[in-house]
Design an enzyme around this catalytic site. Structure first.
Site, PDB file in Angstrom:
ATOM      1  CG  ASN A   1      79.023  70.885  65.110  1.00  0.00           C
ATOM      2  OD1 ASN A   1      80.032  71.593  64.987  1.00  0.00           O
ATOM      3  ND2 ASN A   1      78.314  70.482  64.067  1.00  0.00           N
TER       4      ASN A   1
ATOM      5  CG  ASP B   1      74.842  63.580  61.304  1.00  0.00           C
ATOM      6  OD1 ASP B   1      75.412  63.853  60.243  1.00  0.00           O
ATOM      7  OD2 ASP B   1      75.395  62.982  62.246  1.00  0.00           O
TER       8      ASP B   1
ATOM      9  CE  LYS C   1      62.872  84.087  72.826  1.00  0.00           C
ATOM     10  NZ  LYS C   1      62.959  84.952  73.991  1.00  0.00           N
TER      11      LYS C   1
ATOM     12  CG  PHE D   1      88.348  65.763  58.217  1.00  0.00           C
ATOM     13  CD1 PHE D   1      88.756  66.094  56.933  1.00  0.00           C
ATOM     14  CD2 PHE D   1      89.206  66.039  59.285  1.00  0.00           C
ATOM     15  CE1 PHE D   1      89.976  66.677  56.703  1.00  0.00           C
ATOM     16  CE2 PHE D   1      90.434  66.629  59.067  1.00  0.00           C
ATOM     17  CZ  PHE D   1      90.827  66.954  57.785  1.00  0.00           C
TER      18      PHE D   1
ATOM     19  CE  LYS E   1      81.482  58.307  60.849  1.00  0.00           C
ATOM     20  NZ  LYS E   1      81.838  59.242  61.892  1.00  0.00           N
TER      21      LYS E   1
ATOM     22  CE  LYS F   1      79.760  59.460  56.009  1.00  0.00           C
ATOM     23  NZ  LYS F   1      79.363  60.737  56.554  1.00  0.00           N
TER      24      LYS F   1
END
Ligand code: CTP
Length: 422
Positions: free
Chosen positions: A256, A325, A335, A369, A383, A387
């Site tokens: 990301n 995730d 490859k 976060f 969340k 959590k």
């Protein structure tokens, strides 16, 4: 706010030592035979320097004056309201100027001890100082400090100072590694003098090795640490940062846009507040914060493993990493070649690290976060409870000045009973 007074007296006095050493070295090239070995890289530099009619000074050696200007500028940039150099540091050019000629190079140019009354320089310049840093510190001044010698302005002032003291060594690698220098540094440490270790690099003498003055940012961090209160002293803080990379084959991964800026900045501040900080970081180009233990990982599984091994003895855990995730369920050792028009990847869910530690926490305060693109507060609150966090920091990806790779952020803090917009 009262400014912190930083004594940087050492720079110009050290110039005297250095200029002398360089000048002597150039003179030594007049000798024939093997008595004086001059490394080839240095010979070339001396030639260049001679052409420039510069007393044969090594051009790569950062001129002390320039270094002082650089440090002053960096201090100002970091927080002009907080720091000022002791006025004496401004007046020290007289030493630097004198040191340019061999006639004066080995001498102290000012006799500090013939002053009368209460205006004794080496006492006066340090009496209001909040911090005293010797940069760059030669083997000679380190030896003097270790053994309490006070035979010039610098060593006398350092001995007279009661403020936090820092030494930033810079010298030839063999001089630095010499047992005598190392023992002297150990003695300095036992006097609670902070040592900002030199880096490995190309040295002014032409050698390669440890002895290169540390990064200016590290010097500033050491100054900031020495002049700040430490409310988190004795506490352990674990921070995760950056993205994770979920490998697919030797050349590809899923990841990301996280840069790691948030986690690295938090780690730096936590250290400045006195905590022992461990930073578990995915791939990031951020500079390792001063005196923070950085553990590099690649994948979410790697991060999970490291978090677990540090978790038990932490007081605070801040999960600012953007953890992947899902991961490819199969890894190809070779490859993957393109063949069909469509290609399907089978992904498996990664462990949710925050949920896991939220469930297993004992004494730890946990901060999660979240980055959301819609229903920001509602999603973040879900969340927070799911959590089992103590605090959750949420930001909206689409808000100006927030999101990935920015130097600023706009966040809301979520706790059990309130939402606080910052
Ligand atoms: N987190 C984690 N382990 C994961 C995924 C996320 O520890 N496998 C942590 C992050 O470090 C962050 C918090 O959980 O502190 C929220 O991350 P975020 O990606 O916003 O939440 P997700 O649970 O992944 O939910 P979603 O992607 O569906 O919004």
């Amino acid at each position: 706010m009262k400014k912190k007074l930083i004594t940087l007296l050492s720079l110009s006095l050290i110039t005297a030592n250095m200029a002398f050493a360089e000048y002597a070295f150039v003179d030594s090239s007049d000798f024939t035979g093997d008595a004086f070995f001059t490394p080839p890289a240095l010979e070339e530099k001396q030639e260049e320097a001679k052409k420039a009619n510069d007393f044969g000074r090594t051009p790569t050696l950062p001129p002390i004056k320039k270094l002082r200007i650089k440090i002053k500028k960096a201090l100002k940039e970091r927080d002009a309201r907080k720091y000022e150099l002791a006025p004496t540091a401004e007046q020290e050019d007289v030493y630097a100027a004198g040191a340019e000629t061999s006639e004066y190079a080995s001498k102290d140019l000012v006799d500090d001890f013939d002053e009368t009354g209460y205006q004794i320089k080496h006492i006066n310049i340090v009496k209001d100082a909040d911090c005293f840093i010797i940069v760059p510190a030669t083997a000679n001044i380190i030896a003097k400090v270790a053994h309490g010698l006070a035979d010039d302005v610098l060593s006398s002032a350092f001995l007279a100072a009661t403020c936090p003291k820092i030494i930033a060594p810079a010298m030839n690698v063999h001089m630095y590694e010499n047992t005598a220098t190392q023992k002297n540094l150990d003695i300095c440490k036992s006097y609670h003098i902070k040592i900002v270790e030199p880096e490995i690099g190309e040295l002014a003498c032409g050698y390669q090795g440890r002895g290169h003055l540390s990064d200016i940012e590290d010097l500033l961090d050491a100054i900031e640490y020495a002049t700040s209160p430490h409310p988190l002293a004795g506490k352990h803080v674990l921070i995760t940062a950056g993205p994770t990379q979920e490998p697919l084959d030797p050349v590809r991964f899923i990841s990301n846009h996280s840069s790691g800026k948030m986690g690295y900045a938090l780690a730096k501040v936590a250290r400045q507040l006195g905590a022992h900080v461990t930073l578990i970081s995915g791939p990031s180009s951020q500079r390792a914060p001063y005196e923070v233990d950085v553990i590099k990982i690649q994948s979410a599984q790697g991060m999970f493993k490291q978090v677990l091994s540090y978790f038990d003895f932490q007081d605070y855990v801040i999960m600012s990493a953007a953890v992947g995730d899902y991961r490819p369920l199969e890894y190809s050792n070779q490859k993957i070649k393109k063949k069909a028009d469509e290609f399907y990847l089978k992904l498996g869910k990664n462990e949710d690290i925050l949920s896991y530690i939220g469930k297993h926490k004992t004494k730890q305060t946990i901060c999660g976060f979240a980055m959301e693109t819609e229903n920001v507060i509602e999603n973040a609150q879900n969340k927070f409870f799911k959590k089992n966090c103590d605090l959750l920091v949420v930001n909206d990806l689409f808000e100006d000045g927030a999101g990935f790779k920015t130097d600023t952020n706009k966040v809301a803090l979520i706790t059990k009973n309130f939402v606080d917009y910052l």
